[in-house]
Design an enzyme around this catalytic site. Sequence first.
Site, PDB file in Angstrom:
ATOM      1  N   TYR A  35       3.224  -5.296   2.299  1.00  0.00           N
ATOM      2  CA  TYR A  35       3.137  -4.551   1.051  1.00  0.00           C
ATOM      3  C   TYR A  35       1.892  -3.684   1.021  1.00  0.00           C
ATOM      4  O   TYR A  35       0.996  -3.825   1.850  1.00  0.00           O
ATOM      5  CB  TYR A  35       3.173  -5.504  -0.153  1.00  0.00           C
ATOM      6  CG  TYR A  35       1.873  -6.250  -0.407  1.00  0.00           C
ATOM      7  CD1 TYR A  35       1.455  -7.267   0.439  1.00  0.00           C
ATOM      8  CD2 TYR A  35       1.050  -5.915  -1.485  1.00  0.00           C
ATOM      9  CE1 TYR A  35       0.268  -7.940   0.203  1.00  0.00           C
ATOM     10  CE2 TYR A  35      -0.140  -6.589  -1.727  1.00  0.00           C
ATOM     11  CZ  TYR A  35      -0.523  -7.601  -0.872  1.00  0.00           C
ATOM     12  OH  TYR A  35      -1.706  -8.257  -1.093  1.00  0.00           O
ATOM     13  N   LYS A 150      -1.075  -6.791   6.064  1.00  0.00           N
ATOM     14  CA  LYS A 150      -0.960  -7.005   4.614  1.00  0.00           C
ATOM     15  C   LYS A 150       0.402  -7.642   4.324  1.00  0.00           C
ATOM     16  O   LYS A 150       1.339  -6.995   3.839  1.00  0.00           O
ATOM     17  CB  LYS A 150      -1.160  -5.681   3.856  1.00  0.00           C
ATOM     18  CG  LYS A 150      -1.603  -5.877   2.410  1.00  0.00           C
ATOM     19  CD  LYS A 150      -2.253  -4.621   1.868  1.00  0.00           C
ATOM     20  CE  LYS A 150      -2.531  -4.664   0.377  1.00  0.00           C
ATOM     21  NZ  LYS A 150      -3.207  -5.838  -0.138  1.00  0.00           N
ATOM     22  N   GLU A 182     -13.829 -12.142   3.406  1.00  0.00           N
ATOM     23  CA  GLU A 182     -13.393 -11.234   2.335  1.00  0.00           C
ATOM     24  C   GLU A 182     -12.846 -12.067   1.179  1.00  0.00           C
ATOM     25  O   GLU A 182     -12.729 -13.284   1.296  1.00  0.00           O
ATOM     26  CB  GLU A 182     -12.309 -10.283   2.835  1.00  0.00           C
ATOM     27  CG  GLU A 182     -11.040 -11.006   3.258  1.00  0.00           C
ATOM     28  CD  GLU A 182      -9.863 -10.101   3.585  1.00  0.00           C
ATOM     29  OE1 GLU A 182      -9.846  -8.934   3.170  1.00  0.00           O
ATOM     30  OE2 GLU A 182      -8.945 -10.591   4.264  1.00  0.00           O
ATOM     31  N   LEU A 206      -8.611  -7.830   5.869  1.00  0.00           N
ATOM     32  CA  LEU A 206      -7.787  -6.649   5.664  1.00  0.00           C
ATOM     33  C   LEU A 206      -8.713  -5.440   5.721  1.00  0.00           C
ATOM     34  O   LEU A 206      -9.815  -5.469   5.159  1.00  0.00           O
ATOM     35  CB  LEU A 206      -7.115  -6.710   4.286  1.00  0.00           C
ATOM     36  CG  LEU A 206      -6.180  -5.531   4.035  1.00  0.00           C
ATOM     37  CD1 LEU A 206      -4.876  -5.710   4.809  1.00  0.00           C
ATOM     38  CD2 LEU A 206      -5.887  -5.378   2.556  1.00  0.00           C
TER      39      LEU A 206
HETATM   40  N1  PDD Z   1      -5.355  -6.377  -2.489  1.00  0.00           N
HETATM   41  N2  PDD Z   1      -8.545  -7.933   1.119  1.00  0.00           N
HETATM   42  C1  PDD Z   1      -7.384  -8.458   0.695  1.00  0.00           C
HETATM   43  C2  PDD Z   1      -6.983  -9.798   1.206  1.00  0.00           C
HETATM   44  C3  PDD Z   1      -6.580  -7.743  -0.236  1.00  0.00           C
HETATM   45  O1  PDD Z   1      -5.427  -8.280  -0.650  1.00  0.00           O
HETATM   46  C4  PDD Z   1      -7.032  -6.493  -0.725  1.00  0.00           C
HETATM   47  C5  PDD Z   1      -6.214  -5.679  -1.674  1.00  0.00           C
HETATM   48  C6  PDD Z   1      -8.254  -5.994  -0.256  1.00  0.00           C
HETATM   49  C7  PDD Z   1      -8.806  -4.663  -0.710  1.00  0.00           C
HETATM   50  O2  PDD Z   1      -8.082  -3.615  -0.143  1.00  0.00           O
HETATM   51  P1  PDD Z   1      -7.913  -2.214  -0.884  1.00  0.00           P
HETATM   52  O3  PDD Z   1      -9.273  -1.672  -1.089  1.00  0.00           O
HETATM   53  O4  PDD Z   1      -7.134  -1.403   0.090  1.00  0.00           O
HETATM   54  O5  PDD Z   1      -7.206  -2.454  -2.187  1.00  0.00           O
HETATM   55  C8  PDD Z   1      -8.981  -6.741   0.671  1.00  0.00           C
HETATM   56  C9  PDD Z   1      -4.361  -5.662  -3.281  1.00  0.00           C
HETATM   57  C10 PDD Z   1      -4.936  -4.713  -4.249  1.00  0.00           C
HETATM   58  C11 PDD Z   1      -3.421  -6.687  -3.888  1.00  0.00           C
HETATM   59  O6  PDD Z   1      -3.139  -7.662  -3.209  1.00  0.00           O
HETATM   60  O7  PDD Z   1      -2.953  -6.494  -5.005  1.00  0.00           O
END
Ligand code: PDD
Length: 284
Positions: A35, A150, A182, A206
């Site tokens: 996703y 992801k 993270e 990620l």
């Molecule tokens: N989550 N690390 C993880 C495990 C994440 O699920 C996310 C983002 C990030 C930050 O990535 P980004 O800057 O590209 O949003 C880091 C999304 C927003 C979610 O699961 O809803």
Amino acid sequence: MMKNSMVFFNGDYLKKEDVRISPEDRGFLFGDGVYEVIKTYNGKMFEFEAHLSRLKNSLNGLEIQFEQFIELESICRNLLNKNELSDQDAAIYIEITRGVAKRSHCFPEEPVTPTVYMMANPCPSTRKEQEKGVKILFKPDIRWARCDIKSVALVPNVLATQQAKQKNAVETVFIRDGAVTEGASSNFFALLDNVLYTYPQSHYILSGITRKVVLELCPKIGIKVKEYPVLESHLDKADEMMIVSTINEIMPVIQYDDKKVGNATPGPVARKLQQALREKLSML
Ligand code: PDD
């Protein structure tokens, strides 16, 4: 949640309640899908190409054959229009699973068409929390070793976020082999001796789009930044901490577990980065 929101499902625009997902969808049975979450500001998508490229990496990681990348941008725009989200902030969700097949741990024998589900929802601002700062927890990283994909298989992240909520925190940030990796849905930065550190891009995190933007902004605004792990044993020496993500943007951390970060107010580096990000967003 909006009533009657229009979503995209396998080629059609439907009312959300009219979507029927097969019980044999591999996303449902195995979490066998990926996703993306893309933020839009007044109808303008932020870092769309970067999200697309990460989506391709995730699909490659799971060996899901999907080719229609070219169509995704117009579907996003259509969803914003159909849901009257073009003049406010919204979040677009894209999910692609391996598709529907008789349950087997192996990939389907015959090629199946991936399932594609997309929705757009209003995204309330996190500005208030960004002004005040938030609390996080640190917990052992119990996830698999391909966090760069992801994947929709998010149970460890769900459990960790619930644990945070129960302690009045907004996020759990993971520790693997003594180093901070993270958050459950965010990337982590800490300021030690005037250098901002974040875990290096690898299979253990990620590759966050907001993280990438922060790494690009830092040298432009005079912040020293290093992709190098922060050790758990150094956390009490951090002058600032932040979690960053599409939804949180740059969120200062003012407390972790039962300890204060700095003087428990957002620090100057977080403020500078917030300002730089806002300027970038105002040019969208
Ligand atoms: N989550 N690390 C993880 C495990 C994440 O699920 C996310 C983002 C990030 C930050 O990535 P980004 O800057 O590209 O949003 C880091 C999304 C927003 C979610 O699961 O809803």
